[in-house]
Design an enzyme around this catalytic site. Structure first.
Site, mmCIF file in Angstrom:
data_model
loop_
_atom_site.group_PDB
_atom_site.id
_atom_site.type_symbol
_atom_site.label_atom_id
_atom_site.label_comp_id
_atom_site.label_asym_id
_atom_site.label_seq_id
_atom_site.Cartn_x
_atom_site.Cartn_y
_atom_site.Cartn_z
ATOM 1 N N CYS A 258 0.841 -1.202 0.000
ATOM 2 C CA CYS A 258 0.000 0.000 0.000
ATOM 3 C C CYS A 258 0.877 1.253 0.000
ATOM 4 C CB CYS A 258 -0.962 -0.042 1.179
ATOM 5 S SG CYS A 258 -2.408 1.036 0.949
ATOM 6 N N HIS B 124 -3.866 -5.535 1.334
ATOM 7 C CA HIS B 124 -3.637 -5.893 2.731
ATOM 8 C C HIS B 124 -4.205 -7.296 2.972
ATOM 9 C CE1 HIS B 124 -2.418 -1.868 4.004
ATOM 10 N NE2 HIS B 124 -3.423 -1.376 3.320
#
Length: 495
Positions: free
Chosen positions: A329, A433
């Site tokens: 991310c 994630h």
């Protein structure tokens, strides 16, 4: 009519989250249709619901404990700090805006409407709501317009039990002091105490318990033992314990000031063959097989921190010696050539040069991508299905992304691929994630790092279930659950 029971704490980290999770599992096992609830949460560890909303990680765990799918109404207000005085305000799963603390204090009246709306919707489908407070109800400076503790309890008229951590010391002062700082009506709705993390001979504590009950005229509902090696998704604090006798692989995770979703690494930390080490402020990155740059709620600020620590030079040196790097991310974004935040979504820094490891650029937009996804991982020239979730405001574009980390057959935002793998196979990045929560994904990571290494990956979902059942069994043994049921039953009848 749905019944409500609230757990408040004398301090942060008193054990509210774990007690709510335990009670949800206990009541679910008894056939009660129970749901968790936290009116307001402040945490950088969040989860994505099936309908594309964002809630605190603790409430997602508590939903698992209650055997119900996570939904945005379980945590109607989520605050994600992006500075010492400001946070992104998320209402019913969607980012509203960034607010400074003073502005949010004035916004609480509006936020309470969102909280009560969620309460009403849940009341139509559940028999019992087990509610987690935030911090302490005795924080005098936060009492006005409170929606997280007694302000909420007074608004919905529910009973409260207060938990305190004896391991911190001063447990009787914590409990008596907290109670004394409440108003008369708030004191009346406190129906008992729970003492958490006790170790030793309970007989030596008994005189103190007797005094507490006599002094406050409130019962002690349970004394919970210190549970060693309890491993559940952390609400906010990074779990750094990692004792490995003979590790086969060494992984370093950079502990950024605004690190988010560090539960990404729980399964790696729990794996007995992996030594996972968090590198903190002033520390140098050790000699490892893999450096992970994690997610961040303030990417530009954390990128500046990373460079100030000298970690950028250490990462480049690691790559020169054939080490591997993974960015997740915000960590993915840092690997590129440039990050721009023209709308000041996360900070006022505007833009910065990235680490320059991969040829792409990222721009932060005003709309956040929130979705659960399934795709094909291409880490080892093979096709392995993996699952994960996305929480990001950035859009990355550039030649490096033409060799994707993951491809999608179907994506809610019509994305065809995600992330990248470098031509030399040393660097990878992804927006996903929760990528390594499954054994197959861990195996792919291990093969990428060291093809000859063999291990049996932990199934994180199975491990989580074992830990929840262990927690529930201990709480049921050491708490008077029948008295707890009587408390919310009686209170409901008296309303």
């Amino acid at each position: 009519m749905m019944k409500t029971l609230m757990v408040q704490g004398t301090t942060s980290d008193a054990g509210k989250s774990t007690l709510v999770a335990a009670l949800c599992r206990i009541f679910a096992k008894r056939g009660i249709k129970v749901a968790p609830f936290k009116p307001q949460n402040m945490a950088l560890n969040s989860a994505v619901t099936a309908d594309g909303g964002e809630i605190g990680r603790a409430q997602a765990l508590q939903a698992v404990a209650a055997n119900v799918p996570a939904e945005v109404d379980f945590n109607p207000i989520l605050l994600k700090p992006n500075s010492d005085t400001g946070a992104q305000v998320i209402v019913h799963g969607k980012a509203l805006s960034n607010m400074e603390a003073g502005s949010y204090h004035d916004y609480k009246k509006v936020a309470m409407d969102a909280v009560l709306t969620s309460q009403k919707r849940l009341s139509e489908r559940f028999e019992l709501l087990v509610v987690e407070g935030a911090g302490s109800p005795a924080e005098i400076n936060l009492r006005e317009n409170d929606i997280a503790n007694m302000g909420y309890a007074e608004a919905v008229d529910c009973p409260v039990i207060i938990i305190a951590d004896i391991d911190k010391g001063g447990v009787f002062a914590h409990l008596v002091g907290t109670l004394s700082l409440l108003s008369e009506s708030e004191q009346a709705r406190v129906k008992g105490f729970v003492i958490n993390r006790f170790r030793g001979d309970i007989a030596l504590l008994q005189s103190g318990l007797d005094w507490l009950e006599q002094y406050t005229n409130k019962p002690v509902l349970g004394v919970l033992p210190y549970l060693h090696d309890l491993a559940l998704d952390a609400e906010d604090a990074v779990a750094i314990a990692n004792k490995v006798a003979k590790p086969q692989l060494h992984i370093a995770v950079l502990l950024l000031p605004h690190i988010s979703n560090h539960t990404d690494f729980d399964v790696l930390r729990l794996q007995p063959e992996i030594d996972l080490h968090y590198v903190r402020h002033t520390q140098s990155i050790p000699d490892v097989d893999l450096i992970i740059i994690p997610g961040s709620k303030n990417v530009l600020s954390d990128l500046a921190f990373l460079k100030n620590e000298g970690w950028d030079k250490q990462i480049h040196r690691h790559l020169r010696y054939s080490g591997k790097v993974l960015g997740i991310c915000g960590g993915l974004q840092m690997l590129g050539m440039r990050i721009a935040d023209p709308h000041f979504v996360e900070s006022r820094l505007g833009e910065a040069k990235g680490l320059g490891i991969a040829n792409f650029e990222t721009q932060l937009g005003q709309q956040k991508v929130l979705t659960q996804v399934t795709g094909i991982l291409h880490l080892n020239s093979s096709e392995q299905q993996v699952c994960g979730y996305e929480i990001h405001a950035g859009i990355s574009e550039g030649p490096a992304l033409e060799q994707p980390f993951i491809t999608f057959e179907q994506h809610p935002n019509d994305f065809t691929h995600d992330g990248f793998i470098s031509d030399d196979n040393q660097v990878a990045g992804t927006y996903l994630h929760g990528l390594f929560d499954t054994p197959d994904a861990v195996n792919q990571l291990v093969r990428w790092l060291e093809p000859e290494t063999k291990l049996t990956p932990i199934d994180l979902n199975q491990h989580r279930e074992q830990q929840l059942n262990r927690l529930a069994d201990v709480v049921e043994k050491h708490m008077d659950i029948e008295q707890i049921i009587n408390i919310y039953d009686t209170f409901s009848k008296e309303k």
